[in-house]
Write an enzyme that holds these catalytic residues in place. Structure first.
Site: not given
Length: 446
Positions: A219, A293
């Site tokens: 990020k 996920r």
């Protein structure tokens, strides 16, 4: 000044500000439609004719901005919802108390219990990533539930590090193996009947990424700065279970927390890796920043093993959900539409803004891979169009009965990067009341 006068002054109790609800508009000298005006013993709140809960929350935020640390809600007109809206506005990242609740309608104890559960979740989410390792998250969540639950009603199992891979929980292991602090899976069993054969009525699954660097799909600084909040799902479902227990939950519930740090190292998982899950599903990694996920998949399969007819997961899962619903709503996904409709009603009853986004079985195919059954995302920024639905579609591969009895909350409103007129910066606890209500109502109905 004499010694006696000095002692008298130092031992005096500070006067607590009284906050009351006014029945008339504020005098013009305080400004047009002023929300607050001073009173002899504190402040009056002049609620707007419309959207009174947001007006009350704004009043709480305004009083906190004045540097007030303690106050008492006094006089008439304080419903439970108004008091809670005020509390939410008055709290900030370093102060979770200071509000004396009004007991005119006998609701002060309920509000204190609510504040206790929210305070736990907010503190956990706002803690620095150095303070909260994956194992520490699991241990603190278990300790909190044990303080709330009746004696002897809680048991747990904690699996960490390489033992996760040995047990078949490959998603949590792969995401967390890059950190020197091991990943962990907590399976907590709240069993108030204390009977081994009691059926599990519900399972709660929480994403517990204690820090998310993005891994090799790293990020930027502005996206990473607040990633201590990426365990917000784990804190939310833990607090929701605690709240439901204080409100009289009598059914057996499993709490499953999927905890890891997503870091870069010579032992971190990489793009192009393929994870084979317990149910045989193979997943190609095309984005190491789509890690939530991957850990939730293990948690959902663990929940399915319990045979619980109700499975609820919560996660700060996708930026796409925030783009879709903003920072005031949580996003809800479900294949079981009657259950989704009930969940939206629970959210409305609890004054927690929630919006359902699309999810169909074909969303499972929206992240194709030539090397595995599916990829974990699309190899484009933010996962591409429909990213939140595609993530939910990925999760739906790991729940039983074609999604019957399953709810997925993407917690877009769980954390604020900066303060605004209604919320302080940091965790909000948004979603706790909704999940607790779903637990209480759905398990009783069954």
């Amino acid at each position: 000044m004499s010694d006696s006068s000095s002692n008298s002054s130092s031992n005096s109790t500070p006067e607590i500000l009284q906050i009351s609800i006014a029945t008339a508009k504020a005098a013009q000298k305080w400004g047009n439609n002023a929300l607050l005006s001073p009173a002899s013993d504190g402040y009056q709140i002049h609620l707007p004719e419309n959207d009174i809960l947001r007006g009350m929350q704004k009043a709480g935020r305004s009083l906190d901005n004045l540097g007030i640390s303690q106050l008492q809600l006094s006089g008439a007109g304080w419903s439970k919802d108004l008091q809670w809206a005020f509390y939410q506005g008055f709290c900030n990242a370093r102060k979770h108390d200071g509000v004396g609740f009004n007991n005119e309608h006998g609701e002060a104890e309920q509000l204190q219990q609510l504040a206790q559960c929210f305070s736990f979740a907010k503190k956990m989410i706002n803690d620095t990533p150095e303070m909260l390792s994956p194992v520490a998250l699991a241990e603190q969540a278990e300790a909190f539930i044990r303080t709330i639950a009746p004696a002897g009603s809680v048991s747990s199992e904690l699996i960490t590090g390489a033992d996760l891979a040995e047990a078949g929980w490959h998603g949590i292991y792969q995401v967390g193996r890059g950190s020197t602090r091991p990943p962990a899976l907590l399976v907590l069993d709240f069993n108030p009947a204390k009977a081994a054969d009691a059926p599990v009525s519900a399972a709660l699954v929480g994403k517990g990424i204690t820090f998310d660097s993005g891994g090799y799909s790293i990020k930027p600084t502005e996206g990473m700065a607040t990633m201590k909040c990426d365990m917000g799902g784990a804190a939310t479902v833990t607090a929701a279970l605690a709240l439901a227990i204080t409100q009289g939950l009598k059914q057996r519930v499993k709490l499953i927390l999927c905890c890891a740090e997503n870091l870069i190292s010579g032992h971190a998982y990489k793009l192009g890796d393929i994870i084979t899950y317990k149910n045989g599903t193979t997943v190609e990694i095309v984005n190491t920043d789509a890690e939530g996920r991957l850990v939730l998949a293990d948690g959902l399969m663990c929940a399915a093993e319990s045979k619980a007819p109700l499975i609820i997961d919560a996660a700060t899962l996708t930026g796409a959900a925030m783009v879709a619903v903003g920072g005031e709503y949580n996003a809800l996904f479900a294949l079981d539409q009657p259950l989704a409709a009930r969940a939206l009603q629970y959210a409305a009853n609890e004054q927690e803004a929630t919006w359902q986004l699309p999810l169909e079985k074909w969303h499972q195919q929206q992240c194709p891979s030539p090397y595995a059954d599916t990829a974990n995302s699309r190899p484009v920024k933010g996962g591409g169009a429909g990213g939140a639905s595609n993530a939910a579609g990925f999760l739906s591969r790991f729940v039983p009965d074609d999604g019957k009895g399953w709810l997925h909350f993407d917690l877009a409103a769980a954390f604020n990067n900066s303060a605004n007129s209604y919320w302080a910066a940091g965790a909000t606890g948004h979603g706790i009341r909704t999940i607790a209500a779903a637990l209480l109502t759905e398990t009783t109905a069954k």
